[in-house]
Design a protein around this motif. Structure first.
Motif, PDB file in Angstrom:
ATOM      1  N   GLY A  46      -9.086  34.115   9.503  1.00 12.56           N
ATOM      2  CA  GLY A  46      -9.948  34.737   8.508  1.00 12.56           C
ATOM      3  C   GLY A  46     -11.414  34.619   8.871  1.00 12.56           C
ATOM      4  O   GLY A  46     -11.786  34.425  10.034  1.00 12.56           O
ATOM      5  N   SER A  48     -15.073  36.376   6.819  1.00 16.11           N
ATOM      6  CA  SER A  48     -15.450  37.717   6.388  1.00 16.11           C
ATOM      7  C   SER A  48     -15.857  38.631   7.539  1.00 16.11           C
ATOM      8  O   SER A  48     -15.326  39.745   7.666  1.00 16.11           O
ATOM      9  N   ASN A  51     -12.858  39.564   9.612  1.00 15.30           N
ATOM     10  CA  ASN A  51     -12.010  40.516   8.894  1.00 15.30           C
ATOM     11  C   ASN A  51     -12.556  41.939   8.975  1.00 15.30           C
ATOM     12  O   ASN A  51     -11.800  42.907   9.082  1.00 15.30           O
ATOM     13  N   GLY A 256      -9.581  39.013   1.456  1.00 10.29           N
ATOM     14  CA  GLY A 256      -9.955  40.071   2.393  1.00 10.29           C
ATOM     15  C   GLY A 256     -10.215  41.418   1.767  1.00 10.29           C
ATOM     16  O   GLY A 256     -10.528  42.370   2.493  1.00 10.29           O
ATOM     17  N   ASP A 259     -13.812  42.570   2.390  1.00 10.16           N
ATOM     18  CA  ASP A 259     -14.007  42.846   3.815  1.00 10.16           C
ATOM     19  C   ASP A 259     -13.347  44.165   4.201  1.00 10.16           C
ATOM     20  O   ASP A 259     -13.878  44.930   5.010  1.00 10.16           O
ATOM     21  N   SER A 260     -12.178  44.430   3.629  1.00 10.32           N
ATOM     22  CA  SER A 260     -11.494  45.692   3.895  1.00 10.32           C
ATOM     23  C   SER A 260     -12.298  46.863   3.341  1.00 10.32           C
ATOM     24  O   SER A 260     -12.401  47.918   3.975  1.00 10.32           O
ATOM     25  N   THR A 305      -5.076  46.439   1.081  1.00  4.46           N
ATOM     26  CA  THR A 305      -5.190  45.022   1.420  1.00  4.46           C
ATOM     27  C   THR A 305      -4.739  44.129   0.270  1.00  4.46           C
ATOM     28  O   THR A 305      -4.034  43.129   0.493  1.00  4.46           O
ATOM     29  N   ALA A 311      -5.528  38.475   4.348  1.00  8.38           N
ATOM     30  CA  ALA A 311      -6.432  39.524   4.820  1.00  8.38           C
ATOM     31  C   ALA A 311      -5.685  40.395   5.835  1.00  8.38           C
ATOM     32  O   ALA A 311      -5.664  40.102   7.026  1.00  8.38           O
TER      33      ALA A 311
END
Length: 325
Positions: A46, A48, A51, A256, A259-260, A305, A311
């Motif tokens: 992981g 951020s 990801n 996640g 981040d996605s 996600t 994530a």
């Protein structure tokens, strides 16, 4: 566990298609130690920024990652995951010592809370001329690595689009006032900023979040996006503002998700040929329809996600939405 440090990801493309300029992502890579009630701890790669790099690569936007990982079994996991997802490491990212970890405890509502053990230092500003530099989270504010991040932004800002996600971690960012000042200094340097409602509520308590978003836009960015989880997202730019609802999905956990969303937003900008300083005027002129299209693509990525554990961002084939070129 055998080391994967000799594995060299290759950016694959059809022979008749020129690769776009790779995106440079700078920030932490770590191991999430995920704890759910009544289950054994699950170790997953992981961080951020990592990801986001993985999310971009899965969306067919080539990405390279500058980070800091140790020389241990956790580093082997991180390098293998990056190689599997065709994300290259900037040389110097692997150093002696142990890799960073985050204990993510999942509550009954699927939301995660974190405890961190972070080791963050960077070697130097990398060479190259990416169309986009993305940074955020712990790596953009925690010294000594944060100074290298800021220097890299200043070096590349004349040619690259700069994107930033503060991804606030109060336990690591110190007092709110000092964290706010540092985050605002990064917002001033960015073209595209994404923050969650939780980020802004911590930074600006008792302040309307749309007012905060407009204030950040006035500091310089072309787009400021605020995500509101299951209620959707809001974006504001110089020419337009738009709000969208969140797509319907079955929630497993939120690890996640932001981040996605960030990776989806940046991939959408790539699809629309809006990355790179030469496209800044077009980026700043986006109308409501164009902003909506960007947000809907990003939200669709996040929805995939959160429907899966950890994530695990989508690939193009997982999505039914697209962005007009």
């Amino acid at each position: 566990m055998s080391t994967s440090s000799t594995r060299k990801p290759v950016l694959a493309s059809p022979p008749d298609q020129k690769l776009p300029e790779p995106v440079l992502v700078i920030g932490e890579a770590l191991i999430d130690l995920i704890r759910r009630p009544g289950e054994f701890t699950d170790a997953r790669v992981g961080g951020s920024p990592l990801n986001v790099a993985i999310g971009l690569s899965r969306l067919e936007v080539p990405a390279v990652l500058q980070t800091r990982i140790g020389a241990d079994d956790h580093a082997d996991m991180i390098q293998a995951h990056l190689a599997e997802n065709v994300v290259a490491l900037v040389p110097g990212s692997v150093t002696p010592g142990r890799s960073s970890t985050a204990v993510a405890t999942i509550g009954g509502d699927g939301a995660a809370t974190y405890e961190f053990d972070i080791h963050w230092a960077l070697d130097r500003t990398p060479l190259g001329s990416p169309a986009l530099l993305h940074t955020g989270s712990i790596g953009a504010v925690l010294e000594p690595g944060a100074s290298v991040v800021i220097n890299t932004i200043r070096v590349l800002r004349d040619t690259a689009t700069i994107s930033y996600d503060p991804n606030v971690r109060p336990k690591l960012m110190g007092e709110c006032d000092s964290a706010r000042a540092r985050i605002e200094s990064l917002v001033c340097l960015a073209d595209v900023v994404k923050a969650s409602s939780e980020d802004l509520e911590w930074l600006y308590p008792d302040t309307d979040l749309e007012v905060v978003a407009r204030g950040w836009r006035d500091l310089g960015p072309a787009i400021v996006v605020v995500t509101h989880g299951e209620t959707g997202a809001y974006a504001v730019g110089p020419a337009a503002a738009v709000r969208i609802p969140a797509p319907a999905t079955d929630l497993v956990d939120t690890i996640g998700a932001g981040d996605s969303f960030m990776a989806g937003l940046l991939a959408a900008l790539s699809d629309a040929d809006l990355l790179g300083r030469k496209h800044e005027s077009r980026l700043r002129a986006l109308d409501e329809a164009a902003l909506r299209e960007l947000l809907e693509f990003a939200a669709a990525c996040a929805a995939v996600t959160v429907s899966r554990p950890g994530a695990d961002p989508p690939r193009r084939g997982d999505l039914t939405v697209k962005v007009s070129p």
